[in-house]
Design a protein around this motif. Structure first.
Motif, PDB file in Angstrom:
ATOM      1  N   GLU A  57      59.057   4.380  75.189  1.00  0.00           N
ATOM      2  CA  GLU A  57      57.728   4.970  75.129  1.00  0.00           C
ATOM      3  C   GLU A  57      57.103   5.051  76.510  1.00  0.00           C
ATOM      4  O   GLU A  57      56.552   6.066  76.885  1.00  0.00           O
ATOM      5  CB  GLU A  57      56.815   4.198  74.181  1.00  0.00           C
ATOM      6  CG  GLU A  57      55.466   4.864  74.064  1.00  0.00           C
ATOM      7  CD  GLU A  57      54.642   4.338  72.919  1.00  0.00           C
ATOM      8  OE1 GLU A  57      53.428   4.554  72.954  1.00  0.00           O
ATOM      9  OE2 GLU A  57      55.196   3.726  72.005  1.00  0.00           O
ATOM     10  N   VAL A  80      55.882   8.428  78.226  1.00  0.00           N
ATOM     11  CA  VAL A  80      54.481   8.587  78.588  1.00  0.00           C
ATOM     12  C   VAL A  80      54.359   8.942  80.066  1.00  0.00           C
ATOM     13  O   VAL A  80      53.615   9.840  80.440  1.00  0.00           O
ATOM     14  CB  VAL A  80      53.666   7.324  78.237  1.00  0.00           C
ATOM     15  CG1 VAL A  80      52.288   7.364  78.855  1.00  0.00           C
ATOM     16  CG2 VAL A  80      53.564   7.188  76.723  1.00  0.00           C
ATOM     17  N   THR A  82      51.070   9.327  74.009  1.00  0.00           N
ATOM     18  CA  THR A  82      52.017   8.418  73.377  1.00  0.00           C
ATOM     19  C   THR A  82      53.281   9.212  73.089  1.00  0.00           C
ATOM     20  O   THR A  82      53.296  10.448  73.171  1.00  0.00           O
ATOM     21  CB  THR A  82      51.461   7.858  72.057  1.00  0.00           C
ATOM     22  OG1 THR A  82      51.321   8.940  71.127  1.00  0.00           O
ATOM     23  CG2 THR A  82      50.134   7.140  72.268  1.00  0.00           C
TER      24      THR A  82
END
Length: 144
Positions: free
Chosen positions: A80, A84, A104
């Motif tokens: 993640e 991002v 996100t």
């Protein structure tokens, strides 16, 4: 950046599939997605992120081949944060913040899906989202 064929090979490896068709099916992509990626000579970051999220491999490894396939530690956090960082975008003009908007992983995937829609479908989705947003807002602030 690695070529599309190398990325597809890493996606196949990450999913444990025997071939591209099996990988596409297991990840929920359309049968024609692989052909479209090859034709466009690009795999959308949202598609790469989906494979990273569902398999627990590094987004960066899938996209570039660099680093470890499965970094030690919390793989989903690593995936993640990599996505991002890859998906920082600037706010529209007039927004009070000077910081880039950080998406996100799920938001980045939604943006990528929207980009892949044809213009009329995208406009229809935006109209529906706008209506839902206004409805939700009126429920939260009934005096407006």
């Amino acid at each position: 950046m690695s070529g599309v064929l190398q990325i597809i090979e890493r996606m196949i490896q990450a999913t444990g599939a025997k071939n591209m068709a099996q990988m596409l099916e297991s990840m929920g992509f359309s049968d024609s997605a692989g052909s479209a990626w090859k034709r466009r000579k690009k795999i959308p970051d949202g598609s790469i992120a989906k494979v990273a999220e569902l398999t627990g491999v590094s987004f960066s490894w899938l996209k570039t081949g660099d680093g470890e396939m499965r970094p030690s530690g919390a793989a989903s956090d690593t995936n993640e944060s990599e996505l991002v960082r890859a998906c920082d975008i600037e706010w529209s003009a007039g927004h009070p913040s000077t910081e880039p908007l950080k998406l996100t992983q799920q938001e980045a995937m939604m943006v990528e899906f929207m980009r892949e829609l044809d213009p009329q479908d995208r406009a229809d989705v935006m109209d529906t989202l706008r209506e839902l947003w206004l409805l939700q807002r009126s429920k939260q602030n009934p005096q407006e």
